[in-house]
Enzyme design. Structure first.
Site, PDB file in Angstrom:
ATOM      1  N   PHE A   1      17.288   5.177 -11.459  1.00  0.00           N
ATOM      2  CA  PHE A   1      16.876   6.488 -10.949  1.00  0.00           C
ATOM      3  C   PHE A   1      18.047   7.472 -11.053  1.00  0.00           C
ATOM      4  O   PHE A   1      19.201   7.077 -11.247  1.00  0.00           O
ATOM      5  CB  PHE A   1      16.409   6.328  -9.499  1.00  0.00           C
TER       6      PHE A   1
ATOM      7  N   ASN B   1      19.974   9.113  -9.150  1.00  0.00           N
ATOM      8  CA  ASN B   1      21.187   9.066  -8.331  1.00  0.00           C
ATOM      9  C   ASN B   1      21.868   7.699  -8.351  1.00  0.00           C
ATOM     10  O   ASN B   1      22.789   7.455  -7.580  1.00  0.00           O
ATOM     11  CB  ASN B   1      20.872   9.456  -6.884  1.00  0.00           C
ATOM     12  N   LYS B   2      21.421   6.802  -9.242  1.00  0.00           N
ATOM     13  CA  LYS B   2      21.982   5.465  -9.261  1.00  0.00           C
ATOM     14  C   LYS B   2      23.307   5.420 -10.036  1.00  0.00           C
ATOM     15  O   LYS B   2      23.689   6.370 -10.713  1.00  0.00           O
ATOM     16  CB  LYS B   2      20.969   4.482  -9.868  1.00  0.00           C
ATOM     17  N   ASN B   3      23.993   4.276  -9.945  1.00  0.00           N
ATOM     18  CA  ASN B   3      25.299   4.138 -10.585  1.00  0.00           C
ATOM     19  C   ASN B   3      25.234   4.310 -12.092  1.00  0.00           C
ATOM     20  O   ASN B   3      26.185   4.770 -12.714  1.00  0.00           O
ATOM     21  CB  ASN B   3      25.900   2.775 -10.250  1.00  0.00           C
TER      22      ASN B   3
END
Length: 379
Positions: free
Chosen positions: A183, A185-187
């Protein structure tokens, strides 16, 4: 509004843009060779012998496929933490199974409590879905022993934990099936996207077929002339990822280890600054370190202090964006606001959880600013 310190700050470079542009120039946009390359690269990056990967539209799809691959259905129970995103629990509901909530370990460890899992196991229990909250490892040794003792399956929700290792094990590859999220905002991100990983080729084959309507061949295979028709071998879904996102994922995968190291350094800075200026603000996982993802930085606001909503509004006025991970699922209306569910540790900490900004682009000066602003909002 324009945030002075955004909660998550995704910055894509020239490599990502070039990779997506190359796919657009190829005129093949749906699932194809880039998707296959992404799957192979992700499995290889996890460095686990015999591991295979299947790219899908998002982690919710990955979780659904995982539960379905294990043939869990009506009459079965699946144990999950309540302190997670709702998709973890919904995966069991999609196949008609009953969700059973377990508590977290403590105010310092917000992962699922193996002791409470053991208390919740019944003859109907089929699986446990531990969540590596914030990229921090669950107590997998204890959970795997429980699973083996009771004949249960383990699906790791590793949405927060790409390329994280613990005790020489790679998170997401310890249980039967692992699920990852890409997604925004993921790493590592593909905007939307997810991955299923497993060593059992039956689970991999199931996920590959069922992500595309249960079809025996996909569009790219037919376009190449490797197949001239298809059968439908089961009730599947449209959980395919596309080539643009796969290309983006291939580039992001080369950066995620470095991003994780930066997040680790920033987490250390947060811990030190809070210990110096705001000892009443408790930091979970304070002694957990290593090659982890450090996806988010949650804290516990002091009891008896200002209301969390007021603190968040004051920080917003200062241009600092915050979030909450999470409102417990058993508090949600669609889950019947399960007052009968006994989760004392989750219920105790949930009203005080505040997640502070964390991303690889965050500077140490911004961290100092966030902590100093938080102190001012608490007084």
């Amino acid at each position: 509004m324009t945030w002075r310190v955004p909660f998550a700050d995704v910055r894509l470079g020239a490599e990502e843009k070039a990779a997506v542009a190359a796919v657009l120039d190829s005129n093949w946009l749906t699932m194809g060779p880039k998707t296959e390359a992404f799957e192979h690269a992700f499995a290889a990056a996890m460095n686990v012998r015999g591991l295979h990967a299947v790219a899908v539209a998002n982690c919710t799809a990955a979780l659904h496929l995982a539960v379905a691959a294990l043939e869990i259905g009506p009459g079965d129970e699946v144990i999950v933490p309540s302190l997670t995103f709702v998709a973890t629990a919904n995966a069991a509901r999609y196949v008609g199974a009953t969700v059973v909530f377990a508590d977290i370990v403590s105010e310092d460890d917000w992962t699922i409590d193996p002791a409470d899992v053991a208390r919740k196991i019944t003859p109907r229990t089929r699986a446990i879905i531990p969540v590596h909250y914030g990229g921090y490892p669950c107590r997998m040794d204890e959970l795997m022993r429980l699973a083996q003792r009771h004949g249960l399956k383990v699906i790791e929700d590793a949405s927060h934990a790409p390329l994280s290792t613990w005790n020489e094990h790679t998170l997401g590859a310890i249980g039967d099936i692992g699920c990852f999220s890409f997604f925004g905002n993921k790493n590592m991100t593909t905007g939307e996207g997810g991955m299923v990983v497993a060593r059992d080729e039956r689970h991999i084959e199931f996920s590959k077929r069922m992500r595309s309507h249960g079809m025996s061949s996909n569009t790219y295979e037919r376009w190449r002339g490797h197949a001239f028709g298809y059968d439908v071998i089961g009730l599947g879904w449209n959980y395919r990822i596309d080539e643009m996102r796969a290309a983006l994922g291939l580039v992001q995968l080369t950066k995620v280890a470095r991003f994780n190291r930066i997040r680790r350094e920033l987490t250390h800075r947060y811990r030190a600054k809070l210990a110096q200026l705001a000892s009443s603000v408790r930091v979970p996982f304070h002694d957990v370190d290593g090659d982890l993802a450090f996806h988010i930085f949650p804290v516990l606001l002091p009891e008896g202090g200002p209301d969390r909503q007021a603190v968040m509004e004051r920080l917003r006025e200062k241009g600092i964006q915050t979030s909450i991970h999470y409102r417990p699922i058993h508090w949600m209306t669609d889950f019947g606001r399960a007052e009968s569910v006994a989760l004392p540790v989750t219920d105790q900490i949930a009203p005080h959880i505040l997640t502070l900004p964390l991303s690889p682009s965050l500077t140490t000066e911004q961290i100092d600013d966030v902590v100093e602003s938080l102190v001012a909002c608490l007084t």
